[in-house]
Scaffold this motif. Structure first.
Motif, PDB file in Angstrom:
ATOM      1  N   UNK A  92       0.831  -1.197   0.000  1.00 34.37           N
ATOM      2  CA  UNK A  92       0.000   0.000   0.000  1.00 34.37           C
ATOM      3  C   UNK A  92       0.864   1.244   0.000  1.00 34.37           C
ATOM      4  N   UNK A  93       0.272   2.355   0.431  1.00 33.03           N
ATOM      5  CA  UNK A  93       0.978   3.637   0.454  1.00 33.03           C
ATOM      6  C   UNK A  93       0.810   4.287   1.821  1.00 33.03           C
ATOM      7  N   UNK A 209      -2.797   3.231  -7.668  1.00 32.90           N
ATOM      8  CA  UNK A 209      -3.323   1.876  -7.415  1.00 32.90           C
ATOM      9  C   UNK A 209      -2.874   1.315  -6.072  1.00 32.90           C
ATOM     10  N   UNK A 210      -2.812   2.186  -5.058  1.00 34.01           N
ATOM     11  CA  UNK A 210      -2.457   1.712  -3.717  1.00 34.01           C
ATOM     12  C   UNK A 210      -3.589   0.856  -3.164  1.00 34.01           C
ATOM     13  N   UNK A 211      -3.272  -0.366  -2.776  1.00 38.52           N
ATOM     14  CA  UNK A 211      -4.300  -1.270  -2.262  1.00 38.52           C
ATOM     15  C   UNK A 211      -4.775  -0.851  -0.878  1.00 38.52           C
ATOM     16  N   UNK A 212      -3.863  -0.341  -0.079  1.00 40.34           N
ATOM     17  CA  UNK A 212      -4.184   0.119   1.271  1.00 40.34           C
ATOM     18  C   UNK A 212      -3.518   1.471   1.482  1.00 40.34           C
ATOM     19  N   UNK A 237      -8.688   5.162   4.078  1.00 46.22           N
ATOM     20  CA  UNK A 237      -7.587   5.054   5.044  1.00 46.22           C
ATOM     21  C   UNK A 237      -7.883   3.916   6.009  1.00 46.22           C
ATOM     22  N   UNK A 238      -6.928   2.984   6.128  1.00 46.93           N
ATOM     23  CA  UNK A 238      -7.127   1.806   6.976  1.00 46.93           C
ATOM     24  C   UNK A 238      -6.437   1.918   8.327  1.00 46.93           C
ATOM     25  N   UNK A 239      -5.310   2.640   8.395  1.00 47.53           N
ATOM     26  CA  UNK A 239      -4.562   2.744   9.643  1.00 47.53           C
ATOM     27  C   UNK A 239      -4.016   4.156   9.811  1.00 47.53           C
ATOM     28  N   UNK A 240      -3.671   4.460  11.061  1.00 49.77           N
ATOM     29  CA  UNK A 240      -3.155   5.787  11.385  1.00 49.77           C
ATOM     30  C   UNK A 240      -1.993   5.648  12.367  1.00 49.77           C
ATOM     31  N   UNK A 241      -0.905   6.373  12.091  1.00 42.42           N
ATOM     32  CA  UNK A 241       0.278   6.352  12.953  1.00 42.42           C
ATOM     33  C   UNK A 241       0.589   7.777  13.395  1.00 42.42           C
ATOM     34  N   UNK A 264     -10.436   3.626  13.400  1.00 37.28           N
ATOM     35  CA  UNK A 264      -9.481   2.771  12.704  1.00 37.28           C
ATOM     36  C   UNK A 264      -8.301   2.486  13.623  1.00 37.28           C
ATOM     37  N   UNK A 265      -7.559   1.411  13.371  1.00 40.66           N
ATOM     38  CA  UNK A 265      -6.391   1.101  14.205  1.00 40.66           C
ATOM     39  C   UNK A 265      -5.409   2.270  14.233  1.00 40.66           C
ATOM     40  N   UNK A 266      -4.975   2.625  15.443  1.00 36.66           N
ATOM     41  CA  UNK A 266      -4.108   3.794  15.623  1.00 36.66           C
ATOM     42  C   UNK A 266      -2.907   3.419  16.480  1.00 36.66           C
ATOM     43  N   UNK A 267      -1.725   3.791  16.006  1.00 39.59           N
ATOM     44  CA  UNK A 267      -0.492   3.593  16.771  1.00 39.59           C
ATOM     45  C   UNK A 267       0.020   4.950  17.229  1.00 39.59           C
TER      46      UNK A 267
END
Length: 330
Positions: A92-93, A209-212, A237-241, A264-267
């Motif tokens: 992904x990107x 074409x980023x999958x995630x 957007x699937x994740x957040x850092x 969404x999952x967050x780190x």
């Protein structure tokens, strides 16, 4: 005729003729041959570039052209740096959002992560954020003094003037209200410009074409990313850092409040060396624990003064381990 008169007669005639000649010349002046030059128009000054624009222009001369992308967000054109993943099938990107005073290739976090993530099978896209207008000096509000009313001679208190403190206080309240409204409008405009740039970055990642798609914010960039994700809730957007998250000056709501609204999952990666950062991280963690379900997790790091390379490698490994848990290396 006596000789004396014969000598005086020509002089007398000459004295009578000369004034007439001078009067004719004065009545018929010679027209001016030089024309008055046209008035020159004042030179229009070009508007000053924002600090972020000046720094982006300097980076354009240093970074390879194939990495540079000019993205459009409303009326703004801004610099972004794209590095595709070094893999046949990228995961992904990662969209990297710098903090206040940082560039798209900042030596702390931004530059190292954008260059290293492609080796972890993630494309990277770091973007330029605009200068915050709300951080500028508040404009001075000039109030026009109201016309004083004529004194009512029949009134009992006609000779009593309003206290100076009361009059000054009223003017100050009006000025403070105007400044507060201006600051609020500027803060709203800042958020809209930043959100538009994140929108443009997500759109560009989709074009590649980023999958995630993962959003990573550093410093105050983490705050703006969290606020964007909280308000917009983009499905792409699937994740957040968050890395070393900081609050912008005068920003509302608080970051701890924003993180509890994320779906969404967050780190939350923070450095434990600074007491203030450690306490704010604890506040965010405690807020997340009050939720029934939460994808919030924290990673604490230790700063390595004098060894920037090792410190950035440590950060990259933590980010990579969270993005690719099956490939995590302790």
């Amino acid at each position: 005729m006596p000789p004396v008169y014969r000598l005086a007669l020509p002089a007398l005639c000459l004295s009578l003729i000369l004034p007439c000649a001078f009067s004719v010349e004065a009545a018929d002046p010679v027209p001016a041959t030089t024309e008055t030059p046209a008035e020159e128009k004042p030179v229009e000054r070009q508007p000053l570039l924002e600090r972020s624009q000046e720094e982006a222009s300097a980076l354009e001369r240093q970074i390879p052209a194939q990495e540079q992308q000019q993205l459009q967000a409303g009326s703004d054109t801004f610099l972004a740096l794209w590095k595709p993943a070094n893999a046949a099938e990228p995961k992904g990107a990662v969209i990297i959002i710098p903090g206040a005073g940082e560039t798209v290739d900042w030596p702390q976090a931004i530059g190292p992560l954008r260059r290293k993530l492609p080796d972890a099978e993630w494309s990277s896209l770091s973007i330029t954020l605009p200068d915050l207008q709300s951080d500028a000096i508040a404009p001075r509000i000039v109030e026009i003094a109201p016309t004083p009313k004529a004194a009512d001679t029949g009134s009992k208190n006609s000779t009593t003037a309003a206290p100076i403190e009361q009059a000054a206080g009223g003017e100050a309240e009006v000025a403070d209200k105007a400044i507060a409204e201006t600051t609020e409008e500027q803060a709203k405009a800042d958020a809209e410009r930043i959100f538009a740039r994140i929108d443009a970055a997500i759109a560009y990642a989709e074009q590649q074409s980023a999958r995630r798609i993962v959003v990573l914010g550093h410093g105050t960039g983490a705050y703006w990313a969290a606020r964007y994700l909280s308000e917009k809730q983009p499905s792409q957007v699937e994740k957040f850092v968050m890395v070393a998250a900081q609050m912008p000056v005068k920003a509302k709501p608080e970051l701890a409040e924003l993180t509890t609204t994320l779906k969404l999952p967050t780190a939350d990666i923070f450095y434990m060396d600074k007491p203030l950062d450690r306490n704010l991280a604890l506040e965010r963690l405690q807020a997340s624990k009050r939720l029934k379900t939460s994808g919030f997790s924290q990673v604490s790091l230790k700063a390595l003064p004098g060894n920037s390379k090792a410190e950035q490698e440590q950060l990259f490994r933590r980010v990579r381990g969270w993005l690719n848990p099956q490939n995590a290396v302790n």
